[in-house]
Design a protein around this motif. Sequence first.
Motif, PDB file in Angstrom:
ATOM      1  N   CYS A  58       0.820  -1.219   0.000  1.00 18.76           N
ATOM      2  CA  CYS A  58       0.000   0.000   0.000  1.00 18.76           C
ATOM      3  C   CYS A  58       0.849   1.261   0.000  1.00 18.76           C
ATOM      4  O   CYS A  58       0.451   2.278  -0.525  1.00 18.76           O
ATOM      5  CB  CYS A  58      -0.962  -0.005   1.194  1.00 18.76           C
ATOM      6  N   ARG A  59       2.000   1.190   0.598  1.00 14.86           N
ATOM      7  CA  ARG A  59       2.891   2.338   0.751  1.00 14.86           C
ATOM      8  C   ARG A  59       2.193   3.526   1.395  1.00 14.86           C
ATOM      9  O   ARG A  59       2.482   4.677   1.095  1.00 14.86           O
ATOM     10  CB  ARG A  59       3.516   2.724  -0.590  1.00 14.86           C
ATOM     11  N   GLU A  60       1.230   3.251   2.240  1.00 22.44           N
ATOM     12  CA  GLU A  60       0.673   4.326   3.052  1.00 22.44           C
ATOM     13  C   GLU A  60       0.482   3.885   4.501  1.00 22.44           C
ATOM     14  O   GLU A  60      -0.359   4.407   5.221  1.00 22.44           O
ATOM     15  CB  GLU A  60      -0.611   4.901   2.448  1.00 22.44           C
ATOM     16  N   GLY A  61       1.238   2.892   4.899  1.00 25.46           N
ATOM     17  CA  GLY A  61       1.320   2.587   6.323  1.00 25.46           C
ATOM     18  C   GLY A  61       0.205   1.749   6.895  1.00 25.46           C
ATOM     19  O   GLY A  61       0.026   1.719   8.105  1.00 25.46           O
ATOM     20  N   ILE A  62      -0.548   1.024   6.073  1.00 22.11           N
ATOM     21  CA  ILE A  62      -1.676   0.317   6.655  1.00 22.11           C
ATOM     22  C   ILE A  62      -1.718  -1.170   6.294  1.00 22.11           C
ATOM     23  O   ILE A  62      -2.285  -1.961   7.028  1.00 22.11           O
ATOM     24  CB  ILE A  62      -3.003   1.031   6.275  1.00 22.11           C
ATOM     25  N   CYS A  63      -1.087  -1.568   5.190  1.00 23.18           N
ATOM     26  CA  CYS A  63      -1.236  -2.971   4.798  1.00 23.18           C
ATOM     27  C   CYS A  63      -0.322  -3.881   5.614  1.00 23.18           C
ATOM     28  O   CYS A  63      -0.591  -5.067   5.773  1.00 23.18           O
ATOM     29  CB  CYS A  63      -1.000  -3.162   3.302  1.00 23.18           C
ATOM     30  N   GLY A  64       0.779  -3.322   6.124  1.00 24.38           N
ATOM     31  CA  GLY A  64       1.662  -4.113   6.970  1.00 24.38           C
ATOM     32  C   GLY A  64       2.629  -4.989   6.198  1.00 24.38           C
ATOM     33  O   GLY A  64       3.277  -5.867   6.757  1.00 24.38           O
ATOM     34  N   MET A  65       2.738  -4.759   4.901  1.00 28.54           N
ATOM     35  CA  MET A  65       3.588  -5.623   4.076  1.00 28.54           C
ATOM     36  C   MET A  65       5.072  -5.252   4.234  1.00 28.54           C
ATOM     37  O   MET A  65       5.927  -6.129   4.239  1.00 28.54           O
ATOM     38  CB  MET A  65       3.161  -5.482   2.615  1.00 28.54           C
ATOM     39  N   CYS A  66       5.377  -3.974   4.335  1.00 29.78           N
ATOM     40  CA  CYS A  66       6.786  -3.587   4.334  1.00 29.78           C
ATOM     41  C   CYS A  66       7.436  -3.993   5.653  1.00 29.78           C
ATOM     42  O   CYS A  66       6.812  -3.968   6.709  1.00 29.78           O
ATOM     43  CB  CYS A  66       6.969  -2.101   4.044  1.00 29.78           C
ATOM     44  N   SER A  67       8.691  -4.364   5.562  1.00 28.16           N
ATOM     45  CA  SER A  67       9.308  -5.034   6.716  1.00 28.16           C
ATOM     46  C   SER A  67      10.819  -4.956   6.636  1.00 28.16           C
ATOM     47  O   SER A  67      11.466  -5.924   6.307  1.00 28.16           O
ATOM     48  CB  SER A  67       8.867  -6.494   6.734  1.00 28.16           C
ATOM     49  N   LEU A  68      11.370  -3.795   6.896  1.00 30.81           N
ATOM     50  CA  LEU A  68      12.824  -3.674   6.868  1.00 30.81           C
ATOM     51  C   LEU A  68      13.345  -3.262   8.231  1.00 30.81           C
ATOM     52  O   LEU A  68      12.726  -2.446   8.915  1.00 30.81           O
ATOM     53  CB  LEU A  68      13.256  -2.598   5.856  1.00 30.81           C
TER      54      LEU A  68
END
Lengths: 248, 231, 637
Positions: A58-68
């Motif tokens: 989503c790149r807006e802080g809600i889907c929770g996919m990003c993880s670095l």
Amino acid sequence: MKLTLHIWRQKDAQDKGGMVRYEVDGVSEHSSFLEMLDVLNDGLIEKGQDPVAFDSDCREGICGMCSLVINGRPHGPWTATTVCQLHMRAYRDGDTIYIEPWRAKSFPVLKDLIVDRSSFDRIQQAGGYVSVNTGNAVDANCLPIGKPAADQAFDAAHCIGCGACVAACKNASAMLFVSAKVGQFAVLPQGQTERKERVLSMVEQMDKEGFGNCTNQYECEAACPKEISADFMRMMNLDYFKSSATTS
Amino acid sequence: MSGLTRCLGSSIGRKGLMGITGILLSLFLIAHLIGNLLVFAGQDAVNHYAHALKANAALLWFMRGGLFLVFATHVYLALSLTAENRRARPVKYVQEHTQVASLASRTMVLTGLLVLAYLIFHLLHLTKGVIGHEAWSSKLPDGSQDVYTMVVLGFKSPILSGVYLVSMALLYLHLSHGLKSFWQSLGWNHPVYRPLFEKIGTGLAAILVIGFASIPLTILLGVIQLPGGGN
Amino acid sequence: MTLDSKVPSGPLADKWDKHRFDLKLVNPANKRKFRVLIVGSGLAGASAAASLAELGYDVDCFCYQDSPRRAHSIAAQGGINASKNYQNDGDSDFRLFYDTIKGGDFRSREANVYRLAQVSTHIIDQCVAQGVPFAREYGGTLANRSFGGVLVSRTFYARGATGQQLLLGAYGALNRQIHAGKVTMHNRCEMLDLVLVDGHARGIITRDMVTGKIERWAGDAVVLGTGGYGNIFFLSTNAVGCNVTASFRAYKRGAYMANPCFTQIHPTCIPVAGEHQSKLTLMSESLRNDGRIWVPKKKKDTRPAPSIPEDERDYYLERIYPTFGNLVPRDIASRAAKNVCDDGYGIGMSGLGVYLDFADAIQRLGRDVISQRYGNLFDMYERITGEDPYKVPMRIYPASHYTMGGLWVDYNLMSNIPGLHVIGEANFSDHGANRLGASALMQGLADGYFVLPYTIGNYFATEHQEQVTTDHPAFGEVEAEVKGQIDRLLAVKGKRTPASFHKELGKLMWDHCGMSRNAKGLEQVLQRIPELRQEFWENVSVTGAGMELNQCLERAGRVADFLEFGEVMAHDALGRGESCGAHLREEYVSEDGEAKRDDDNYCYVAAWEYQGDGKEPALHKEELVFENVELTTRSYK
């Protein structure tokens, strides 16, 4: 600005992996952190090299996919912010940045910075819901719920399931994640019927997945992009004891 | 599976048991400290207390057995939980970063094991007399052990006192996390009063440790002296 | 082929009830013999998967994310509409129906929209029963707020994360069925094609995004809940992974694509900040409840906003549309912003932005109230822009957000391919030429919880098909095509990244097929896309291999489909010689710049049929019949 990146590269789950150094130039402070990686990847692809694999959606802080994990901090230096919302304003020209995947036995690395978080799904499947079939509901206002309880339930339910709590925890414990779902239903009347069974089976699944044990250091709370309170873990502990004591 | 066995097999149950055994051990420390502080009341008070304890051998051994069980459980859980925690993160971060976890919380196993080592030393010293045998052999005129003299003589040695003082510092680290942690593990914490509860925990740890440390310290400084004021 | 909408006869309010009775049922004991393949796990897909499994069907659900909980429905902020009339302000099923039809500029099907309004109330009941923490009043009842284009307060919300909470509710229901063994979930698994057997949708071909394995799945029906194609513009509020592939492959297998030019441009997004920007962030429309939109009265005014005096500000929405003011529908608000910026009044570095100002609201209600209502949005804005909206007005500009168009479906949500059902944003059905705020969540859940579970049974009961396994030759053929395309992509070994083609296509579409269109620009698009596509197939660089986790390959495949789909969109926009809703043709505007609809010639759904590569698609029309509302000129003045 010009940056030196040290990024974890790992071809697949079996590969041993290691840190690889990259230089990026011309990074705009208006870019997001992930856009900075996009630019790095565009350069790699143009050269015919394998780009750095990382999760984001989503790149807006809600889907929770990003993880670095950036310089040792899940989601980087800003509080209450996911990586996708972290902007390069946070860095200065010449900075060195270490980028690593979430580290936990229960989150095995699939490639580079991508990990497998299906253990979280399995914990939710063990009881993170109210068992109500479609079409069984009564009118929504038949069940008044005080604003404080509704607000508290939301605070817990706002968890995006990113796994930063596990990544931040010194023991790779999933307590904050699990307690958020348990807590949401523990404060709502809808959750009472299955309250005991829920906490027992979700904790059982959590243990089965091989997460570590909580040592009350609250690194999870500090890393959580949605600021889920560690008090939900306290509530879950108590709930768990009560449920164990009263369930055969 | 009964509720209790399931609970004791789970991460939360074992953490709860860590908390309970920790509380019991702390209660023992409180009692132990009260006994020790009798040193300040003089030779008779201490010896009277020591003899009273020994007079009731059955109770003493029952307490010792219980204490051992609690202690062993605490240590066993600590080691097994830590081993699991290590396994839960097989690959470490290249860059480690800590935001809020206190030094005490991150060194629980280390401080715990050092306190265990100290405990063995302590038993060998003041209970068994393997270390400092001469002082341990101090006798009262009636032939019974002169605990007061044993303690004062023992702590006159800067090395022995130093070991005790360093160990107390380690114990403080251990207790300062333990005594604020159990509120959470047992679910007794409170969103608003969490800071207060934590202060109570660290405060208690500080009182305990200062109390224990005051004895070697005052002996070293000559505030407490041998019976008759002799050196 | 004529398009039969299968709308039941009878009075509008009774159609759905009557239809539900008329629908054939499947014997409860037989339901487990039917396997449904559901692609997508957003509000529509997850709710459908859970509800069908509860009924007893065997379900396989596929999503490209690592967990069904991450589908982009999760990002919806503002709320969900329902005609509960809890506020006693005169709401009703008919009013919700009317607002939606009117908001869509009379380009949607009456019967579908009415049904949507009817089931809207059940959605709220269902979600509350699941434990969705909607906002509440102190008395414990549910709270509501108002949204653009309507004059009643019917929007239910959970702070600024309504989509998240609704999706997690559906995810919970889905998890329960996964746990029960009725749903098999396939994460990180992307549908790459549809398999037809005897003209019926009987399976899909997927790629396991971790191992790269191409797999076949056979079922008795296929359901697409794969969302919209807003990423055709490259920059949009969609997730970066959102794509048209599943829908587009179905289109290439014969499903009709309906009204693809109806794309919604959301008025309140954070403006573009740099050339490397990968996505645009939406600021919920709910902000327009308290925020006032303005630009300086002087062109190219570079003074900081707070130092521009009140009488030198143009609150243009309040000026042009006094009745609805800042709460006009999205298409109107977006176009008005574009107009003032085109006229040179835009603010910010690029001149592409207008102010959304909360100073008045903060003064009237206090900072605390504003923070309660919008705190998370304000925080998000500050993180992205580095500006504090409590002190300086937000800068906003329209961005691609939602697509009303999609695969054509009948009243049963089945496409013209028997067995292929399409739900949620992926279909075209309920929003006409413009969607009102807080209606997307409503439609996704209506389709998944309350419509498809009834209608799919009718398909199984009436169109009995032979058992098909993945050994059927049709699977082999489609699989070979899928593998062929992947091999082709890997074989190009060119110089340009897939993203760079996507960016170029996006700009082309945004410039000529975005907020306003004209014949010349659209013809340019139709000329340029084939050239771009050719360059893509000659010069794209796809690194790595097929049988591994390969994000570059994933992206390339999606861009390849967008590069074909763009043409369908342009054909549709060119063919629709009127302005309606979000589709504004510059040739068809009234003197005061408002959209000029042409009901005599364009009161139809344009459904496009694939005719082969490089060939213009064929147009099929479904005439729209309005029996219950009068076609009026939309006026929000």
